[in-house]
Structure formats: C-alpha cells, structure tokens
Design an enzyme around this catalytic site. Structure first.
Site, PDB file in Angstrom:
ATOM      1  N   LEU A 118       0.826  -1.198   0.000  1.00 38.10           N
ATOM      2  CA  LEU A 118       0.000   0.000   0.000  1.00 38.10           C
ATOM      3  C   LEU A 118       0.865   1.253   0.000  1.00 38.10           C
ATOM      4  O   LEU A 118       1.813   1.361   0.788  1.00 38.10           O
ATOM      5  CB  LEU A 118      -0.896   0.001   1.245  1.00 38.10           C
ATOM      6  CG  LEU A 118      -1.580   1.324   1.622  1.00 38.10           C
ATOM      7  CD1 LEU A 118      -2.571   1.751   0.547  1.00 38.10           C
ATOM      8  CD2 LEU A 118      -2.264   1.206   2.980  1.00 38.10           C
ATOM      9  N   SER A 119       0.550   2.210  -0.873  1.00 42.36           N
ATOM     10  CA  SER A 119       1.174   3.531  -0.871  1.00 42.36           C
ATOM     11  C   SER A 119       2.695   3.401  -1.047  1.00 42.36           C
ATOM     12  O   SER A 119       3.152   2.935  -2.080  1.00 42.36           O
ATOM     13  CB  SER A 119       0.797   4.273   0.414  1.00 42.36           C
ATOM     14  OG  SER A 119       1.117   5.630   0.318  1.00 42.36           O
TER      15      SER A 119
END
Length: 383
Positions: free
Chosen positions: A138-139
C-alpha cells in the site's frame, strides 16, 4: 525540510488495530539485510511444503502488526494455505517508516531495502519449502512493490500495487511528490524500459500485476493507474487495449493480456479497500487508510495470482499453458462466448444467479468451472 517532505508521503498510523486470532512473529538472521529492515512472518498451522509466500508491505507510519491485522492477509493465509511476510521499515532509515521507493540505492537489484525483502523471501522458502512468491503493498509499500517486480522478476510470480507508483518514477523526495501528484506521463515503452533496465539480462516470464486505485485519491493521483498499467503491460509484452472490461464488486475492472489488471475503486480516497465480514470473498477491518469499500483487495489478488486453491502453484520462472480458445479463467463476473461461460472454480450456482442479475448475463447459458492452469474445455466441468 526533508523530514517534513517525507511526512507528506505517509499514510496515517493505525490506531486500535483489530485483534487477530494470531499475530506475525519476528524472524531474525534472514540475511545480510543491507536495508536494515525487520522481518515479521505469519505461517498457518500445519502448512504443507510447496505452498506460496506472499510479501505484504505497509504504508508510511504503519507497522507490520497493524497492517497484518487490518488488511485480511492472515485470514486468507489460513484459508488458502500460504505464508505471509510482513517487512517493517525502521525510523532509523526513514523518519516516517516509509519504504524508500524513491531512493535508487534501495530499489536496485542486489542492494538496499529491495535485497532485504528478497532475503526474507529466500529465508521463508528455505524454512517452508515454498516454490513461488508474490508481493503486494500500500502507498509507499506499493511503490516498493513496483521496485520488487522490476528488480526481481525471477523471484516473484505476481504483484499487487495499491495506491502505488511506477518503478523509476522518482529518485528524490522532490521528484516523489511530482510522481504522486499530478503524476508523470511517459510512453509505455519509456516506462517498460525502466523495468527492463532493472535486470537487463532477464528473459523469462514476468510477474502478473494487479493495480488498485481510488478515484478520489488526492495523495496519489489516479493518473498513476494509467502509468502503472502502461509500464507493466509494456514490460510483459502486451498492448494497452483491455481484453476484458467488466465490473467486479460494482467497480470498473480491466484485464490486459491476462497478465495485468486494473481496478478503479469509485469514490475511494487514499488507502487499501477491504470488505469486513465472514463471507468467502470478505476480509479486513476498517482503520485509517484501510477503507471499507465492500471489496477485499487481498482476496482478489489471491484469485488473480491463482493461489486460491490447495494445490502447489506453478513455480516461479516456468511457463504455464495458455487456454487454446478462451480467455484466462479469472473473473468475478463471467467470461466466455455466447454459448459457453467460464469462471474461476469457486463460484456457486447462487453466486452465478446473483451475478447474472447484476450484470445482465443469461444464466441459462451453460457455466463451466475450470481447474487452476486450465488449457482446454476438457479441464472444466459443468456447474
């Protein structure tokens, strides 16, 4: 100033993470660890040899335990029998515990954080007899996922990039901001060349890549969906015209050449989508930047990678047959022709009826369930 800039790359730390039935355990002595990362791992009880290992990387200011507890990966590991490695960044490397996806020394093959993650996979393969590996994040973890797929295509069979960035988009904090917003526009070949340059001598199969992005993400702009798709379709030798355009869980979904897919999660901000509940397609617990969007990204990654069964998957670096007259088997709706429909093996008659009503399919058309790695209709059986 650099510390302040890095803070903008962060996702907010999770508070009060949901209690899990088990927690990842720290593993030490997994290699030279040039990136100075910590390794946490979850292994389901009684895991058989030959099952995959999945790497799941948190976002900035998060940690391995909270990311594991809220994203649903451990529950899926219990269900589908694979181990999960949760790398953890340290604030001595990055003040906000971001994986350094924008630093060349941490994303090159054979160096820095990328090598540390690869050594975690190697250790798990030795310990558990795993023959294949997958990576997701994520991210900032999504940006590092792009780096792992580029630098180690011989290690990973598939990847999942959630609110992430293309490989080679940035080489500093300042350029990272530009990549995140508004995004950097390059041609598919320019992006693909960056992937190929990460391991110039590699000529084998490249990983399958699933790309997830919220349409209301103000941190990582939606332009990055297109740039990531162009990068990995070009690297994987397919074009940028989708072979499948449908909806999954009510969200636009496209598949390119059977090796790259994109999900556009309508109305979702910056985060990873989950679908809390006990159903077979549900997982996750809402938390800051772990968002209840009625679709569990981790579950769909497992499906796309083809590790949602109990049989050992195809080892990394070997070829798998291509269906002779039909598209690849993965779909949460239905794929096929006007006279035959094909689906992944776990769909039920009730689900078929529900999907037919939702998407306008003629459910009187014969439906076939196909085994993993199917090559022909003979590998499928009527529902």
């Amino acid at each position: 100033m650099a510390v302040l800039l890095l803070a903008a790359l962060s996702v907010v730390a999770m508070s009060s993470p949901a209690r899990a039935a088990a927690t990842p355990q720290e593993v030490t002595g997994f290699g030279s660890n040039p990136g100075n990362l910590r390794m946490f791992r979850y292994v389901p009880p009684g895991l058989a040899g030959g099952r995959p290992v999945v790497v799941a990387m948190h976002g900035c200011t998060q940690n391995a335990a909270a990311y594991a507890a809220n994203t649903g990966w451990m529950r899926l590991a219990d269900t589908y029998k694979f181990s999960v490695v949760f790398p953890q960044q340290q604030t001595t490397n990055n003040m906000n515990a971001c994986f350094n996806w924008f630093e060349a020394g941490d994303t090159r093959r054979g160096s820095g954080e990328a090598l540390s993650v690869k050594q975690m996979v190697d250790r798990t393969k030795r310990d558990n007899g795993s023959t294949s590996a997958y990576v997701s994040g994520l991210s900032a973890g999504g940006g590092m996922t792009s780096a792992m797929l580029a630098a180690y295509p011989d290690v990973f069979s598939g990847g999942g990039i959630i609110a992430g960035l293309p490989y080679g988009c940035a080489n500093s904090v300042a350029s990272a901001f530009t990549c995140m917003s508004p995004g950097v526009n390059k041609s598919p070949k320019e992006w693909g060349d960056k992937v190929r340059a990460a391991f110039p001598s590699y000529s084998g199969r490249r990983p399958k890549v699933s790309i997830w992005q919220g349409t209301a993400d103000s941190t990582v702009k939606t332009m990055n969906t297109t740039e990531l798709m162009e990068q990995f379709t070009n690297a994987n030798g397919t074009d940028q015209t989708p072979d499948t355009t449908d909806t999954v869980g009510g969200y636009p979904h496209r598949v390119y050449g059977g090796t790259v897919e994109t999900y556009q999660i309508t109305g979702m901000g910056h985060g990873q989508p989950v679908d809390p509940g006990t159903g077979p397609a549900q997982c996750g617990t809402p938390a800051p930047y772990i968002l209840d969007m009625n679709i569990c990204s981790a579950y769909h990654l497992v499906r796309f990678w083809g590790i949602d069964d109990s049989a050992p998957p195809t080892p990394t670096g070997t070829s798998t047959p291509t269906p002779s007259s039909t598209p690849p088997p993965y779909s949460d709706t239905v794929i096929g022709t006007a006279t035959d429909h094909y689906v992944a093996r776990r769909i039920t008659a009730a689900e078929y009826t529900k999907l037919g009503a939702a998407h306008g399919y003629n459910t009187s058309v014969p439906l076939y369930q196909c085994t993993a790695g199917w090559t022909d209709k003979a590998d499928c059986s009527p529902l």
